[in-house]
Design an enzyme around this catalytic site. Sequence first.
Site, PDB file in Angstrom:
ATOM      1  N   GLY A 275       2.992  -7.438   4.449  1.00 43.86           N
ATOM      2  CA  GLY A 275       3.655  -7.580   2.926  1.00 43.86           C
ATOM      3  C   GLY A 275       4.842  -8.446   2.673  1.00 43.86           C
ATOM      4  O   GLY A 275       4.972  -9.395   1.672  1.00 43.86           O
TER       5      GLY A 275
ATOM      6  N   ASN B  12       0.811  -1.168   0.091  1.00 44.97           N
ATOM      7  CA  ASN B  12      -0.106  -0.038   0.110  1.00 44.97           C
ATOM      8  C   ASN B  12       1.042   1.347   0.024  1.00 44.97           C
ATOM      9  O   ASN B  12       0.248   2.439   0.161  1.00 44.97           O
ATOM     10  CB  ASN B  12      -0.938  -0.013   1.147  1.00 44.97           C
ATOM     11  CG  ASN B  12      -1.899  -1.210   1.172  1.00 44.97           C
ATOM     12  OD1 ASN B  12      -2.280  -1.453   0.064  1.00 44.97           O
ATOM     13  ND2 ASN B  12      -2.301  -1.684   2.346  1.00 44.97           N
TER      14      ASN B  12
ATOM     15  N   SER C 122      -7.597  -3.360  13.811  1.00 47.98           N
ATOM     16  CA  SER C 122      -7.424  -2.055  13.482  1.00 47.98           C
ATOM     17  C   SER C 122      -8.719  -1.876  12.329  1.00 47.98           C
ATOM     18  O   SER C 122      -9.113  -0.805  11.963  1.00 47.98           O
ATOM     19  CB  SER C 122      -6.273  -1.617  12.834  1.00 47.98           C
ATOM     20  OG  SER C 122      -5.841  -2.538  11.381  1.00 47.98           O
TER      21      SER C 122
ATOM     22  N   ASN D 110      -7.166  -6.880   8.899  1.00 47.86           N
ATOM     23  CA  ASN D 110      -6.561  -6.754  10.265  1.00 47.86           C
ATOM     24  C   ASN D 110      -7.899  -6.878  11.344  1.00 47.86           C
ATOM     25  O   ASN D 110      -8.677  -5.975  11.103  1.00 47.86           O
ATOM     26  CB  ASN D 110      -5.913  -5.367  10.645  1.00 47.86           C
ATOM     27  CG  ASN D 110      -5.131  -5.556  11.808  1.00 47.86           C
ATOM     28  OD1 ASN D 110      -5.863  -5.594  12.899  1.00 47.86           O
ATOM     29  ND2 ASN D 110      -3.643  -5.411  11.816  1.00 47.86           N
ATOM     30  N   PRO D 111      -8.066  -7.787  12.089  1.00 49.15           N
ATOM     31  CA  PRO D 111      -9.314  -7.927  13.039  1.00 49.15           C
ATOM     32  C   PRO D 111      -9.290  -6.627  13.868  1.00 49.15           C
ATOM     33  O   PRO D 111     -10.619  -6.492  14.200  1.00 49.15           O
ATOM     34  CB  PRO D 111      -8.988  -9.368  13.683  1.00 49.15           C
ATOM     35  CG  PRO D 111      -7.676  -9.561  13.597  1.00 49.15           C
ATOM     36  CD  PRO D 111      -7.037  -8.889  12.243  1.00 49.15           C
TER      37      PRO D 111
ATOM     38  N   HIS E  54       1.147   6.114   2.624  1.00 48.45           N
ATOM     39  CA  HIS E  54       0.162   5.017   1.831  1.00 48.45           C
ATOM     40  C   HIS E  54      -0.424   5.840   0.471  1.00 48.45           C
ATOM     41  O   HIS E  54      -0.269   7.132   0.526  1.00 48.45           O
ATOM     42  CB  HIS E  54      -1.195   4.693   2.500  1.00 48.45           C
ATOM     43  CG  HIS E  54      -0.928   3.858   3.733  1.00 48.45           C
ATOM     44  ND1 HIS E  54      -1.681   4.038   4.891  1.00 48.45           N
ATOM     45  CD2 HIS E  54      -0.223   2.515   3.588  1.00 48.45           C
ATOM     46  CE1 HIS E  54      -1.334   3.356   5.898  1.00 48.45           C
ATOM     47  NE2 HIS E  54      -0.347   2.338   5.121  1.00 48.45           N
TER      48      HIS E  54
ATOM     49  N   HIS F  72       7.397  -3.184  12.505  1.00 43.30           N
ATOM     50  CA  HIS F  72       8.047  -3.906  11.605  1.00 43.30           C
ATOM     51  C   HIS F  72       9.349  -2.886  10.949  1.00 43.30           C
ATOM     52  O   HIS F  72       9.271  -1.693  11.369  1.00 43.30           O
ATOM     53  CB  HIS F  72       7.546  -4.192  10.482  1.00 43.30           C
ATOM     54  CG  HIS F  72       6.115  -4.883  10.868  1.00 43.30           C
ATOM     55  ND1 HIS F  72       5.847  -5.994  11.428  1.00 43.30           N
ATOM     56  CD2 HIS F  72       4.826  -4.234  10.676  1.00 43.30           C
ATOM     57  CE1 HIS F  72       4.556  -6.364  11.775  1.00 43.30           C
ATOM     58  NE2 HIS F  72       3.888  -5.175  11.018  1.00 43.30           N
TER      59      HIS F  72
END
Length: 408
Positions: free
Chosen positions: A334, A199, A247, A244-245, A368, A379
């Site tokens: 990703g 993204n 966010s 994403n569960p 994004h 990450h």
Amino acid sequence: MSSVRLGSSAMLKAVQRLGLGVLIITVLSLVYFILMTQSVAKLVQPRWHNSSSLIHRNASLPQLSQAMHLVTTVVPNNTTSAKKNYTDVSINSKTVTHNVSRHLQKTTPVDVVELARHFNGTWQQNDKAIAVLREELHNCCSTQEDFILTQKNIRIGMNIHYGIQKGKTFKVTSALSRMLPKTSPFSGRRFSRCSVVGNGAILSHSGCGQEIDKADYVFRCNLPPIGGKYAEDTGIRTNFTTANPISQISWIYKGLRSQQGRDKFMTDIKKYPGLLWVSAFQVKAATGISQQALRFVTQRRIRNPALVFGNPQHFINTMNYWKAHGLSNRLSTGMYMSSMALSVCDQVHLFGFWPFDKDPEDQPLAYHYYDKGKADKVHDMPQEFLKLLEWHQEGVVNVHVHKCQAGR
């Protein structure tokens, strides 16, 4: 007289020894001076005077880090958490078996223009390197069978270990088992060409939509906006989309508790045909809302997209594999999708992967392609990008960072 001769002889020998000592000291001093001169010359030499000699086909991660002005610490690779002692797929594998430190200084400059040049030219696929990496990923992780949670790879009553919250478990119930697919939808499947679409704002004005959509299978991350004004740059097709569960399902759709949230969720997910992948067992907070979403689509008999759960054991195995190959932080979605694609696709193209706040022309870049967003602190995107650069140069994946032909 004899005593005089003896004294003279002793004095002569002492002078000779002294002369030999001076000679040795002089020679050693000269050698030391030459070595120090060469070292100083290397230190003061401009780092970008000959950058092509620093970044080449067989460049190791530490060499690439140095060439990109990334501050790193190299330590021996003593990781033993992976199932096997894997061999890196690099043409010169001995140069890449190092760990790169997880921390990159915020002020560290990255010459994005120079970096982008290493993605110029025609990409050449390396079937041999791809086959080696695919075999290693299969041996460690068995992606085609275990990437998705199924009735085949779990059983009622067993404990599922969470992917991120170590030590936490979830006991499989019969209700959960009934809602899972019997076998993996990827079992025995192979795709010729795949697109993995991140993204990143590098996609804006890229004109890569057609290039993305020509793939046989398209992966996308975190329910991104597609179609409409984004179609030219990001394409319109998707076969596999992550959600994403926490966010997204919990926050955006209010946990599916209200009718408004449920209606919006049902309308939105229809934009993502194929598989809708949810990481239900990475952390405990995600499990309840993920099961709620799965019950919802099951009760509504929504079959397209089919909502599936990620298998946390597969994630753990993949994490261990990449820890043994230098990626010390938790894998981004990703990077995880890229690993998955390498297991099931003959050719992998990556789009929207560029973790810097400047584009290849050194112009400011949002986070994004659809909003400014905020930089990910969980990450280590630059570290992962170095691995992608290595893959690109080895012919393992084709990373697209420039405008596509249609956008030029």
